[in-house]
Design a protein around this motif. Sequence first.
Motif, mmCIF file in Angstrom:
data_model
loop_
_atom_site.group_PDB
_atom_site.id
_atom_site.type_symbol
_atom_site.label_atom_id
_atom_site.label_comp_id
_atom_site.label_asym_id
_atom_site.label_seq_id
_atom_site.Cartn_x
_atom_site.Cartn_y
_atom_site.Cartn_z
ATOM 1 N N PHE A 140 0.832 -1.198 0.000
ATOM 2 C CA PHE A 140 0.000 0.000 0.000
ATOM 3 C C PHE A 140 0.876 1.261 0.000
ATOM 4 O O PHE A 140 1.986 1.250 0.563
ATOM 5 C CB PHE A 140 -0.912 0.037 1.233
ATOM 6 N N PRO A 141 0.374 2.330 -0.601
ATOM 7 C CA PRO A 141 1.092 3.607 -0.510
ATOM 8 C C PRO A 141 1.060 4.117 0.924
ATOM 9 O O PRO A 141 0.219 3.720 1.737
ATOM 10 C CB PRO A 141 0.323 4.517 -1.459
ATOM 11 N N LEU A 163 -8.779 5.963 2.667
ATOM 12 C CA LEU A 163 -9.339 7.226 2.183
ATOM 13 C C LEU A 163 -10.121 6.902 0.917
ATOM 14 O O LEU A 163 -9.538 6.455 -0.084
ATOM 15 C CB LEU A 163 -8.240 8.242 1.867
ATOM 16 N N GLY A 164 -11.433 7.087 0.958
ATOM 17 C CA GLY A 164 -12.240 6.708 -0.185
ATOM 18 C C GLY A 164 -12.160 5.207 -0.401
ATOM 19 O O GLY A 164 -12.449 4.412 0.498
ATOM 20 N N ALA A 199 -5.494 8.209 -7.295
ATOM 21 C CA ALA A 199 -6.106 8.009 -8.606
ATOM 22 C C ALA A 199 -7.265 7.020 -8.556
ATOM 23 O O ALA A 199 -8.267 7.179 -9.267
ATOM 24 C CB ALA A 199 -5.049 7.535 -9.602
ATOM 25 N N GLN A 200 -7.162 5.983 -7.725
ATOM 26 C CA GLN A 200 -8.203 4.959 -7.637
ATOM 27 C C GLN A 200 -9.092 5.125 -6.401
ATOM 28 O O GLN A 200 -9.857 4.221 -6.074
ATOM 29 C CB GLN A 200 -7.544 3.566 -7.616
ATOM 30 N N SER A 201 -8.983 6.272 -5.738
ATOM 31 C CA SER A 201 -9.723 6.452 -4.481
ATOM 32 C C SER A 201 -11.164 6.881 -4.701
ATOM 33 O O SER A 201 -12.008 6.719 -3.815
ATOM 34 C CB SER A 201 -9.024 7.497 -3.609
ATOM 35 N N ASN A 693 -16.537 7.514 -1.079
ATOM 36 C CA ASN A 693 -16.013 8.797 -1.548
ATOM 37 C C ASN A 693 -16.671 9.988 -0.866
ATOM 38 O O ASN A 693 -16.131 11.095 -0.873
ATOM 39 C CB ASN A 693 -16.214 8.940 -3.058
ATOM 40 N N ILE A 694 -17.860 9.804 -0.281
ATOM 41 C CA ILE A 694 -18.548 10.961 0.302
ATOM 42 C C ILE A 694 -17.914 11.313 1.649
ATOM 43 O O ILE A 694 -17.318 10.479 2.323
ATOM 44 C CB ILE A 694 -20.059 10.701 0.469
#
Length: 841
Positions: A140-141, A163-164, A199-201, A693-694
């Motif tokens: 993971f990042p 996150l997201g 980018a994929q969040s 995402n919200i």
Amino acid sequence: MSPSALSLATRFAKRELRGGLSGFRVFLICLALGVAVIAGIGSLRSAIQTGLSEEGAVLLGGDAELGFTYRRATAEEQAWMEARALARSEIIDFRSMATVGDERALTQVKAVDDAYPLVGTVILSPDLPLEAALAGTGDFPGGVMQRVLADRLGLSVGDEFTLGSQQFVLTALLENEPDAASAGFTLGPRTLVRTEDLAQSGLLQPGTLFSSKYRLTLPPDTDLEQLKTRAEAEYDNSGMRWTDARNGAPGIATFVERLAGFLVLVGLSGLAVGGIGVSAAVRAYLAGKTATIATLRTLGADRRTIFLTYFLQIGALALLGIAIGLVIGGLAPVLLGPLIAAQLPFPAVFGISVPALSEAALYGLLTAFVFALWPLARAERIRAAALFRDTLDSRSRWPAPRYILATVVAVAVLIGAAALFSGAVELTLWTAGGLIGALAVLLLAALVLGWIARRSAPLARGNPALRWALSAIGTSRDGAVPTVLALGLGLTVLAAIGQVDGNMRRAIEGNLPDVAPSYFFVDIQRDQMPDFLARVEQDPAVDRVQSAPMLRGVLTTINGQPATEVAGDHWVVRGDRGITYAAKQPETTQIVAGTWWAEDYSGPPQVSFAREEAEELGLDLGDTLTINVLGRDITATITSLREVDFSTAGMGFVMVLNENALAGAPHSYIATVYAEQEAEAQILRDLARAMPNITAVRVRDALDRVSEILRQLASATAYGAAATLLTGFMVLIGTAAAGEPARRYEAAVLKTLGASRRRILISFALRSVFLGAGAGLVALIAGMSGAWAINTYVFESDYQVIWGNALAIISGGILTTLLAGLAFAWRPLQVRPARILRARD
């Protein structure tokens, strides 16, 4: 004025000063304390301003910053930056939810590139480079976050969070963010990640609420003002916002300036309280110099020489008191600099600030002049016949017109200087009007109290101590006026501050609207709205749901003129504002002027504007507004005005446009959910699981964050109140000391007539109680009136009487006056009547 008269007065003044400072200790303390408070506040303000100026590039994160809302810079805009910068860094800033299992918390996310930070250093725990921390692990990042957020989520270094739709590993805790001050107010703790890892969040979709900032390192010889002008001309209609290192944290700079200005006005209130002590000390000193002045008049000294003699003497002592205050106020911030700097979230460079000390000295000089002039003017009226009496002429006389004019001019200069230096003209005028009004009310109240005492004295027959007390209060020599003025003004300021502070704390401690939403949900995508509404509207624990399209735009022009030129510094034209659109008039919308557009309207853009804000901006039906949304200018005509109540903590927009004006722009939705408190957690878990995402903003958490800031403001005000309290106490001591000769004579007369010391002491005590109660009651009424005005017209909030403060003011007035009066009643009781009465023969 002849040189000989000035020379003679100077010689007399020097000889008088040889007697030392006896009788002037309270004078010096009151003046020095007031000047020290103002000098200290000014020095602290100067230190912060110097720190912000010298560290502007570090606070900003570069030499210049170009900011955009809802979008990233276009290729053309990025090429413009690269052509002029030595280095560039992109930052994406937005709110989101950090999630660990079922635990989630609001966070302010900063997504950065490899160039961040251009200036300064990010400090992490454990100590490792930011690049390595954000690289993460093989799976993971990486991400770093502030300790308070990690503790809230139960995270330790090495744990995972989301996150997201993107999972991260916590590689370090964020100890210091060099450009944190430029971020302004945030609702959640900080999380740092790389932009490419989002980018994929699903967090940066079209219409998502985010801001982009581009930090630039510029060549050393760059003219920032010229470059700013060129950038604004090049991208005038793009919604670009320019900030540079000359003012790297404009929000903090403005806040510090306004807070310091307010505290200086609080300090001036304390200095005015001290001015009463100055007046009392001068009056008491001149009363003791009656024989000396009468002797000089017998030897041929004219009024001008008498006035100049004591004017020069009081002036020299005033300069001494001011100098003491400047030394204390100038050195205290320097000596305490390391401790103060450790508590500040932004840099401060402490040193001796000549402008701050000059400002404090000017206030001290003018205050001493205003409050000492009238007693000095009365001294010149002493005649040679007074050589056979030891008191000033007891008849109340107005000073000569020239002294009244000089006083008015000095007060006007003082108010003008306060308005100029504080930068808050309206607040200064309110403060000055309040102080002058309080003095007038206190003077009238003292006269009424004296009249009541005179009328009541005959009714106290059979109680000698009570009758003596009422008679003393009713006389002009040692009656109600000096004590009520000296005590009352200090108590008025304390009552006003206490009432305002109490109402502020009442608002802080949960003064939520009767019906407030549980959550604000933002960044809801259009295709998510059906599922979102299905979840919340079908929940029996949900009382109400409101939703609306959400965009942000900058109001750039009003009727073709720059909005800032028309509206000044009004909050609506400062930065970007939330806007929405609607085809049909919402059921809760109340139109007060004009009409709503037809549901199928497709003509030129129209806007419905909030009524109160329209009045403040001078807007009316038919006016045109240009709003920049995502770099596109939309010019709309005001066709209706609406009532918008922002105090409910619910959804409210200043501007609502017709649907066709904005429907094609990328945007998301915002929703408010009113639910039972027991159901809030489950609603949040379900929505976060289905729509990661919200972002959910809990209203109470947001208000708690605001409350923390308000508590800090209340604490700053409390320090000013403490200084006023100390000054007021010294004024009481001075007033009691000034009345000692009169009490000495009164005790001598009463002893001669057969009164016992006990009965005389009771009389003195009753006098103090009546004066303290009267002064406290009048001060409370005046202070509550001022607090009501401040809460109603400045804070625009409801006012309630803080009874604890009210009772403390009255009881404090009684107790303090009683203690001060009795402390200076002991010596008058010890004197021999014969020695005192001979001086009155």
